[in-house]
Write a protein that holds these residues in place. Structure first.
Motif, mmCIF file in Angstrom:
data_model
loop_
_atom_site.group_PDB
_atom_site.id
_atom_site.type_symbol
_atom_site.label_atom_id
_atom_site.label_comp_id
_atom_site.label_asym_id
_atom_site.label_seq_id
_atom_site.Cartn_x
_atom_site.Cartn_y
_atom_site.Cartn_z
ATOM 1 N N GLN A 28 0.827 -1.207 0.000
ATOM 2 C CA GLN A 28 0.000 0.000 0.000
ATOM 3 C C GLN A 28 0.859 1.255 0.000
ATOM 4 O O GLN A 28 0.581 2.205 -0.715
ATOM 5 C CB GLN A 28 -0.919 0.034 1.226
ATOM 6 N N GLY A 32 0.860 3.893 -2.953
ATOM 7 C CA GLY A 32 0.472 5.265 -2.627
ATOM 8 C C GLY A 32 1.540 6.263 -3.036
ATOM 9 O O GLY A 32 1.244 7.336 -3.567
ATOM 10 N N HIS A 57 -4.237 -0.187 -5.541
ATOM 11 C CA HIS A 57 -4.273 0.424 -4.211
ATOM 12 C C HIS A 57 -5.625 0.152 -3.537
ATOM 13 O O HIS A 57 -5.679 -0.210 -2.356
ATOM 14 C CB HIS A 57 -4.010 1.926 -4.348
#
Length: 141
Positions: A28, A32, A57
């Motif tokens: 993640q 991100g 994501h």
């Protein structure tokens, strides 16, 4: 399988779920950061890459909620790290909602909350990982 055999596997199950959570959190984080680096893409390939990153994501975020529930169940079964697992689930849900808020509104504060949630969740799931090595009944810790 006897209760004694099940209890031996319970800490290993907690350890495995904690590793899953930490791995998903790392992915993640990287996705991100990639989405932030691309920013508002211009051009065909950049737009396509940005969409792929955002979709991955979102899918991993959904997976993190599932992993958080499974980790809580493993912590209860092992009677180790239960409070950490409960708080981990709470933080993951709040972080997920902050991510939805970021996508819906573009709010920088929601994005900040998402980043903070990542750090807190990583610390909590690191705690459940190490709790899986405890012997005896540390039920609440």
């Amino acid at each position: 399988m006897s209760a004694a055999e099940a209890s031996v596997g319970a800490p290993e199950s907690l350890r495995r779920r904690s590793r899953e959570a930490l791995t998903a959190l790392a992915l993640q984080f990287l996705l991100g950061m990639a989405a932030n680096l691309i920013g508002e893409p211009e051009g065909g390939f950049a737009v396509a890459a940005d969409w792929v990153i955002i979709i991955l994501h979102i899918l991993i975020a959904i997976g993190l909620v599932v992993i958080a529930v499974r980790l809580l169940l493993a912590a209860r079964r092992a009677q180790l790290g239960q409070r950490l697992a409960v708080w981990g689930l709470v933080v993951i849900v709040v972080t997920f909602l902050a991510g939805v808020g970021t996508m819906a509104s573009g709010s920088e504060w929601a994005s900040y909350l998402m980043a903070t949630g990542f750090l807190v969740a990583a610390a909590l799931y690191g705690g459940t990982f190490f709790a899986s090595y405890r012997l005896g009944s540390a039920a609440g810790a």
